[in-house]
Design an enzyme around this catalytic site. Structure first.
Site, PDB file in Angstrom:
ATOM      1  N   SER A  18       0.852  -1.181   0.000  1.00  0.00           N
ATOM      2  CA  SER A  18       0.000   0.000   0.000  1.00  0.00           C
ATOM      3  C   SER A  18       0.901   1.250   0.000  1.00  0.00           C
ATOM      4  CB  SER A  18      -0.926  -0.050   1.218  1.00  0.00           C
ATOM      5  OG  SER A  18      -1.835   1.003   1.183  1.00  0.00           O
ATOM      6  N   ARG A  46     -13.106   6.423   8.709  1.00  0.00           N
ATOM      7  CA  ARG A  46     -12.589   5.041   8.657  1.00  0.00           C
ATOM      8  C   ARG A  46     -13.619   4.095   8.034  1.00  0.00           C
ATOM      9  NH1 ARG A  46      -7.594   2.794   8.340  1.00  0.00           N
ATOM     10  NH2 ARG A  46      -7.569   0.716   9.222  1.00  0.00           N
ATOM     11  N   ASP A  80      -8.708  -5.489  -5.704  1.00  0.00           N
ATOM     12  CA  ASP A  80      -8.334  -4.214  -5.069  1.00  0.00           C
ATOM     13  C   ASP A  80      -8.952  -3.053  -5.862  1.00  0.00           C
ATOM     14  OD1 ASP A  80      -7.064  -1.997  -3.987  1.00  0.00           O
ATOM     15  OD2 ASP A  80      -5.069  -2.917  -3.941  1.00  0.00           O
ATOM     16  N   HIS A 100      -7.843  -4.613  -1.235  1.00  0.00           N
ATOM     17  CA  HIS A 100      -6.571  -3.946  -0.977  1.00  0.00           C
ATOM     18  C   HIS A 100      -5.842  -4.527   0.239  1.00  0.00           C
ATOM     19  CE1 HIS A 100      -3.630  -0.809  -0.941  1.00  0.00           C
ATOM     20  NE2 HIS A 100      -3.963  -0.447   0.283  1.00  0.00           N
ATOM     21  N   ASP A 101      -6.595  -4.896   1.268  1.00  0.00           N
ATOM     22  CA  ASP A 101      -5.976  -5.405   2.505  1.00  0.00           C
ATOM     23  C   ASP A 101      -5.469  -6.844   2.395  1.00  0.00           C
ATOM     24  OD1 ASP A 101      -5.956  -3.175   4.065  1.00  0.00           O
ATOM     25  OD2 ASP A 101      -7.677  -3.722   5.312  1.00  0.00           O
TER      26      ASP A 101
HETATM   27  N1  LIG Z   1      -5.640  -0.986   6.231  1.00  0.00           N
HETATM   28  C1  LIG Z   1      -4.492  -0.285   5.821  1.00  0.00           C
HETATM   29  C2  LIG Z   1      -4.720   0.164   4.438  1.00  0.00           C
HETATM   30  C3  LIG Z   1      -3.957   1.324   3.917  1.00  0.00           C
HETATM   31  O1  LIG Z   1      -2.604   1.014   3.789  1.00  0.00           O
HETATM   32  C4  LIG Z   1      -4.110   0.813   6.786  1.00  0.00           C
HETATM   33  O2  LIG Z   1      -4.963   1.352   7.484  1.00  0.00           O
HETATM   34  O3  LIG Z   1      -2.942   1.105   6.898  1.00  0.00           O
END
Ligand SMILES: N[C@@H](CCO)C(=O)O
Length: 505
Positions: free
Chosen positions: A228, A297, A449, A483-484
């Site tokens: 990320s 969030r 993602d 993405h996670d």
């Molecule tokens: N879940 C991750 C995603 C973004 O990198 C975070 O909060 O860091």
């Protein structure tokens, strides 16, 4: 029973006709009266009933809870974010740090943790860069036995093998887990920086990390690894310090932030900044912007996971069989609510804003890098100015805040040797900006993602290839975790990383 009595009673009944009918029967309302009550235009209320609404108001237990929570935080101390994570070491650089956009930090600290043993020639270090909210606690250790965010990836014989490598992870500059960030104290006046903290870039974060590596005597990293925003850092490190990195790993990152991801982060910031408790960033010592953070969030979580995952995990299930309400009702809603609530107790709102902005600003194009370099040159005298004021022995003449004439000349260029002029077409500009990255690179993307889509991973890989790098490994995972995935898919992500780290030279 009079029409009015029947109508009043009906208003208190559930709206489903069969139920209304049976309750009406039980209440001995005659059917003609019931029919009239349902279909007739209600008569003008007499004075006694003037304030009676057609239906009782809904209840909002979710808002009551939120108000209670905010009230309980009123006047109390904001969460001690830097104590949420413990057992880290702190690197402190007493020298002023010039940020890319001209801000100055009089000194910087980075929280860091390490695993494994640094070999005699200091050639086995791996630097792990975190995503937006990651702390230095990637893995448990005796000083902090709590599982870290990459607990099952790092360890003896694991994907990042601590029998072979010395693994370092820092909390980024701008963070709130022990590194210098907006919730840190400005040494100039002893007050927390809040939004007097300067705008940061991913490049700033990386430069701070390399100052720390210098102090550790680590001249060359075996690898720079990140996911990320950590992947952005990893690529930026490889471009800034190509001679100091043997191999690079970029997972679910990008070479430049896309307008779509900027838009997603923009909405989060706007929601947070609209919370009156945010108070333009000056909430320390008062009520913190609990509601804004929570909602930001929740939006972010939608971008971190995926529809297919939620379909499987929650489907259309509701949290209870009670009547639908406007409070979290479906399981997915209660999940988002929980994620938002948890995060706002754990993370500093200002850190979120600054780091989210740094992600938006990220652009590896040669022209963008040149612009930042030019700014650094322009602002460099600020550092001399500060040093002069600290060192009274230097002559006054050297202490003037003067910008070099060359930097002020229109069209002045501050090019690194490998950077071409900025007037190149868009993709060529990006290729040019990545030309310094000639070490073996692993680029890993995830098909589900939506925040850093797989086409952006292909873009990184393609640009690196076009810039002449012949050692690119590109993988695309079909994981459903969005993405996670990098936090969840131990085998898919871990195996790819291990293969790259242990690749024979
Ligand atoms: N879940 C991750 C995603 C973004 O990198 C975070 O909060 O860091």
């Amino acid at each position: 029973m009079s029409f009015l009595t029947a109508a009043r009673l009906l208003r208190t009944l559930p709206k489903s006709p069969p139920v209304s009918l049976s309750v009406a029967r039980a209440a001995r309302i005659s059917l003609p009266a019931l029919s009239r009550a349902i279909h007739a235009t209600p008569p003008k209320p007499d004075t006694a009933n003037a304030l009676q609404s057609s239906n009782p108001p809904l209840s909002f237990p979710c808002l009551d809870k939120l108000e209670d929570l905010t009230r309980s935080l009123d006047g109390g101390p904001e969460p001690a974010y830097d104590r949420i994570v413990t057992g880290y070491s702190t690197f402190h650089s007493p020298s002023p740090f010039l940020c890319d956009h001209g801000g100055i930090l009089p000194s910087i600290s980075l929280a860091y943790e390490t695993w494994g043993t640094l070999n005699d020639v200091k050639s086995n270090a791996i630097l792990i860069h975190t995503g937006l909210s990651g702390s230095s606690h990637a893995k448990s250790h005796p000083l902090n036995p709590t599982p870290g965010w990459w607990e099952t990836f790092i360890g003896p014989g694991l994907y990042i093998d601590t029998d072979k490598f010395y693994v370092i992870c820092t909390n980024i500059l701008g963070g709130c887990y022990g590194s210098t960030g907006p919730s840190s104290v400005d040494p100039a006046d002893g007050e927390k920086y809040a939004t007097r903290f300067p705008v940061l870039t991913v490049w700033d974060m990386v430069r701070a990390q390399f100052i720390m590596l210098d102090s550790m005597g680590i001249q060359k990293l075996h690898a720079s690894v990140g996911s990320s925003m950590g992947g952005m850092q990893s690529l930026a490190a490889a471009a800034l310090f190509p001679d100091r990195i043997d191999r690079v790993v970029s997972i679910s990152a990008c070479a430049r932030s896309h307008p779509y991801s900027i838009a997603l982060r923009h909405t989060q910031r706007q929601v947070l900044m609209s919370d009156p408790h945010w108070n333009r960033g000056f909430y320390y010592g008062g009520v913190h912007p609990h509601v804004g953070m929570k909602l930001a969030r929740e939006i972010a979580t939608i971008t971190y996971r995926s529809g297919p995952e939620w379909e499987l995990r929650f489907g259309r299930k509701r949290a209870s069989n009670s009547s639908p309400s406007l409070c979290p009702d479906f399981l997915i809603e209660t999940y988002l609510d929980h994620q938002g609530e948890r995060f706002c107790q754990q993370y500093d709102a200002n850190s979120l804003l600054y780091i989210s902005k740094a992600m938006d600003l990220f652009d590896m194009s040669a022209s963008a890098q040149q612009e930042l370099l030019a700014k650094r040159v322009l602002n460099a005298p600020k550092l001399d100015f500060i040093r002069c004021h600290e060192d009274k022995s230097r002559i006054a003449q050297q202490c003037n805040l003067v910008t070099p004439r060359s930097a002020l000349e229109p069209g002045a260029k501050h090019e690194r040797p490998h950077l071409a002029a900025s007037a190149t077409p868009d993709l060529e500009d990006l290729v040019e900006g990545m030309r310094g990255i000639q070490m073996p690179a692993l680029v890993l993307g995830v098909q589900s993602d939506i925040l850093f889509p797989s086409w952006q991973q292909k873009e990184i890989s393609e640009c690196l290839k076009r810039s002449g790098n012949k050692a690119i490994t590109y993988y695309e995972l079909d994981s459903m975790y969005g993405h996670d995935t990098f936090l969840i898919d131990r085998v898919g992500v871990g195996s790819a990383v291990k293969g790259h780290l242990e690749l024979a030279e």
